[in-house]
Design an enzyme around this catalytic site. Structure first.
Site, PDB file in Angstrom:
ATOM      1  N   HIS A   1      -1.161  -2.466   6.498  1.00  0.00           N
ATOM      2  CA  HIS A   1      -0.032  -1.524   6.444  1.00  0.00           C
ATOM      3  C   HIS A   1       1.112  -1.922   7.373  1.00  0.00           C
ATOM      4  O   HIS A   1       2.055  -1.157   7.549  1.00  0.00           O
ATOM      5  CB  HIS A   1      -0.468  -0.080   6.742  1.00  0.00           C
ATOM      6  CG  HIS A   1      -1.309   0.522   5.663  1.00  0.00           C
ATOM      7  ND1 HIS A   1      -1.423   1.881   5.464  1.00  0.00           N
ATOM      8  CD2 HIS A   1      -2.099  -0.055   4.710  1.00  0.00           C
ATOM      9  CE1 HIS A   1      -2.236   2.116   4.439  1.00  0.00           C
ATOM     10  NE2 HIS A   1      -2.661   0.953   3.974  1.00  0.00           N
TER      11      HIS A   1
ATOM     12  N   HIS B   1      -3.402  -4.176   3.089  1.00  0.00           N
ATOM     13  CA  HIS B   1      -4.416  -3.438   3.846  1.00  0.00           C
ATOM     14  C   HIS B   1      -4.036  -3.082   5.287  1.00  0.00           C
ATOM     15  O   HIS B   1      -4.341  -1.978   5.734  1.00  0.00           O
ATOM     16  CB  HIS B   1      -5.780  -4.144   3.853  1.00  0.00           C
ATOM     17  CG  HIS B   1      -6.821  -3.443   4.685  1.00  0.00           C
ATOM     18  ND1 HIS B   1      -7.345  -2.211   4.330  1.00  0.00           N
ATOM     19  CD2 HIS B   1      -7.409  -3.761   5.860  1.00  0.00           C
ATOM     20  CE1 HIS B   1      -8.228  -1.839   5.247  1.00  0.00           C
ATOM     21  NE2 HIS B   1      -8.275  -2.754   6.199  1.00  0.00           N
TER      22      HIS B   1
ATOM     23  N   HIS C   1      -6.641  -8.242  -0.059  1.00  0.00           N
ATOM     24  CA  HIS C   1      -6.748  -7.040   0.760  1.00  0.00           C
ATOM     25  C   HIS C   1      -7.628  -7.358   1.963  1.00  0.00           C
ATOM     26  O   HIS C   1      -8.856  -7.375   1.857  1.00  0.00           O
ATOM     27  CB  HIS C   1      -7.343  -5.928  -0.114  1.00  0.00           C
ATOM     28  CG  HIS C   1      -7.018  -4.572   0.385  1.00  0.00           C
ATOM     29  ND1 HIS C   1      -5.765  -4.022   0.260  1.00  0.00           N
ATOM     30  CD2 HIS C   1      -7.764  -3.640   1.039  1.00  0.00           C
ATOM     31  CE1 HIS C   1      -5.771  -2.808   0.787  1.00  0.00           C
ATOM     32  NE2 HIS C   1      -6.971  -2.566   1.281  1.00  0.00           N
TER      33      HIS C   1
ATOM     34  N   ASN D   1     -10.018  -1.384  -0.432  1.00  0.00           N
ATOM     35  CA  ASN D   1     -11.290  -0.793   0.000  1.00  0.00           C
ATOM     36  C   ASN D   1     -11.373   0.701  -0.313  1.00  0.00           C
ATOM     37  O   ASN D   1     -12.460   1.272  -0.269  1.00  0.00           O
ATOM     38  CB  ASN D   1     -11.512  -1.036   1.496  1.00  0.00           C
ATOM     39  CG  ASN D   1     -10.367  -0.556   2.357  1.00  0.00           C
ATOM     40  OD1 ASN D   1      -9.212  -0.917   2.120  1.00  0.00           O
ATOM     41  ND2 ASN D   1     -10.657   0.258   3.341  1.00  0.00           N
ATOM     42  N   HIS D   2     -10.245   1.352  -0.652  1.00  0.00           N
ATOM     43  CA  HIS D   2     -10.294   2.762  -1.049  1.00  0.00           C
ATOM     44  C   HIS D   2     -10.307   2.940  -2.574  1.00  0.00           C
ATOM     45  O   HIS D   2     -10.120   4.050  -3.069  1.00  0.00           O
ATOM     46  CB  HIS D   2      -9.112   3.528  -0.448  1.00  0.00           C
ATOM     47  CG  HIS D   2      -9.171   3.635   1.047  1.00  0.00           C
ATOM     48  ND1 HIS D   2     -10.207   4.267   1.702  1.00  0.00           N
ATOM     49  CD2 HIS D   2      -8.342   3.169   2.013  1.00  0.00           C
ATOM     50  CE1 HIS D   2     -10.006   4.197   3.015  1.00  0.00           C
ATOM     51  NE2 HIS D   2      -8.882   3.523   3.231  1.00  0.00           N
TER      52      HIS D   2
ATOM     53  N   GLU E   1      -3.944   1.754  -3.474  1.00  0.00           N
ATOM     54  CA  GLU E   1      -5.260   2.177  -2.961  1.00  0.00           C
ATOM     55  C   GLU E   1      -5.207   3.431  -2.095  1.00  0.00           C
ATOM     56  O   GLU E   1      -6.220   4.088  -1.896  1.00  0.00           O
ATOM     57  CB  GLU E   1      -5.928   1.042  -2.179  1.00  0.00           C
ATOM     58  CG  GLU E   1      -5.299   0.774  -0.838  1.00  0.00           C
ATOM     59  CD  GLU E   1      -6.298   0.453   0.264  1.00  0.00           C
ATOM     60  OE1 GLU E   1      -7.492   0.367   0.001  1.00  0.00           O
ATOM     61  OE2 GLU E   1      -5.843   0.319   1.408  1.00  0.00           O
TER      62      GLU E   1
ATOM     63  N   ASP F   1       0.792  -1.241   0.000  1.00  0.00           N
ATOM     64  CA  ASP F   1       0.000   0.000   0.000  1.00  0.00           C
ATOM     65  C   ASP F   1       0.827   1.295   0.000  1.00  0.00           C
ATOM     66  O   ASP F   1       1.391   1.686   1.030  1.00  0.00           O
ATOM     67  CB  ASP F   1      -0.931   0.044   1.209  1.00  0.00           C
ATOM     68  CG  ASP F   1      -1.903  -1.136   1.258  1.00  0.00           C
ATOM     69  OD1 ASP F   1      -1.477  -2.267   0.944  1.00  0.00           O
ATOM     70  OD2 ASP F   1      -3.073  -0.925   1.624  1.00  0.00           O
TER      71      ASP F   1
END
Ligand SMILES: [Fe+2]
Ligand SMILES: [Fe+2]
Length: 252
Positions: free
Chosen positions: A175, A173, A148, A67-68, A39, A8
């Site tokens: 991070h 996701h 993710h 999800n973003h 994302e 990410d």
């Protein structure tokens, strides 16, 4: 095939880390393809056409999302077009873009699949059944999955579920890079989370003060993604032929 994957990318610091290190990493590890999760590339939320092109300009060959993915609606048209970028497959079919793509890497057909977990995440379709559907209905030589997902158990479940059917399952996701990179019994390279690329001295790429304040007061706060500061780059390098996976972590 050697695949470089970068976790990410968050905001400007994350993009700078990609700019400063991606091509050198590709060269150093002899990677034939670099896949980047973008994302959070646009100031922490989503991606724009300009930033998509910027990442490709730094040597990224393909972008996965999460999800973003749909945070910036200007990117919807781009996602629907012919583009080296996918969003999680198991969103409703009416969502913009595609969840898998087959690309040619040195004469081999590489299937890239982006899936999203459901534990502590928005309710979407089953990622396991969505994966089955794509794997059963496509012709490919090798397959790479960006899963993710929020929970370690759902990520491991996906790893073992796809073990032997795909070449790699790499989590994104959270991070935070996990220390469990491994080749699963069926031969699939796996890591629960590849980690984050962005502002190092914060919380998940966000300025730490606001995040701490939210935990202290339980009140909503604005998440601030710094444009400057020391960076971290996290990812993995996978050799599908020799069945190897190695973590990458560069800190300033
Ligand atoms: Fe993220
Ligand atoms: Fe995410």
């Amino acid at each position: 095939m050697r695949i470089l994957f970068i976790g990410d990318v968050v905001g400007k610091v994350g993009r700078r880390m990609v700019r400063d290190h991606l091509l050198a990493l590709k060269r150093e590890h002899g990677a034939q393809i670099a896949i980047v999760n973008g994302e959070n590339a646009a100031h922490g939320k989503g991606i724009t056409e300009k930033i998509y092109k910027e990442l490709l300009g730094y040597g990224a060959d393909f972008i996965t999302l999460g999800n973003h993915a749909f945070a910036k609606n200007e990117v919807y048209g781009l996602l629907d077009g012919k583009v080296n970028m996918i969003r999680p497959l198991n969103y409703p079919e009416s969502a913009p873009g595609r969840g898998h793509e087959i690309i040619n890497v040195n004469g081999k057909k590489l299937l890239i699949l982006n899936l999203q977990g459901r534990s502590f995440m928005p309710p979407i379709d089953c990622p396991f059944k969505a994966a089955d559907h794509v794997l059963e209905n496509n012709d490919y030589d090798e397959a790479f999955v960006d899963f993710h997902s929020e929970t370690t158990s759902e990520s491991l479940a996906m790893g073992y579920y796809l073990d032997g059917r795909v070449d790699a399952v790499v989590g994104t996701h959270t991070h935070v890079q996990t220390n469990d990179e491994q080749i699963l019994p069926g031969g699939t390279a796996y890591i629960t989370d590849a980690g984050m690329t962005g502002f190092k001295d914060g919380i998940l790429g966000i300025r730490k003060e606001e995040v701490i304040e939210r935990f202290l007061n339980q009140l909503p706060v604005r998440h601030d993604v710094p444009d400057e500061g020391k960076g971290i780059l996290s990812g993995v390098i996978i050799d599908t032929g020799y069945k190897k996976i190695k973590k990458i972590r560069i800190t300033e």
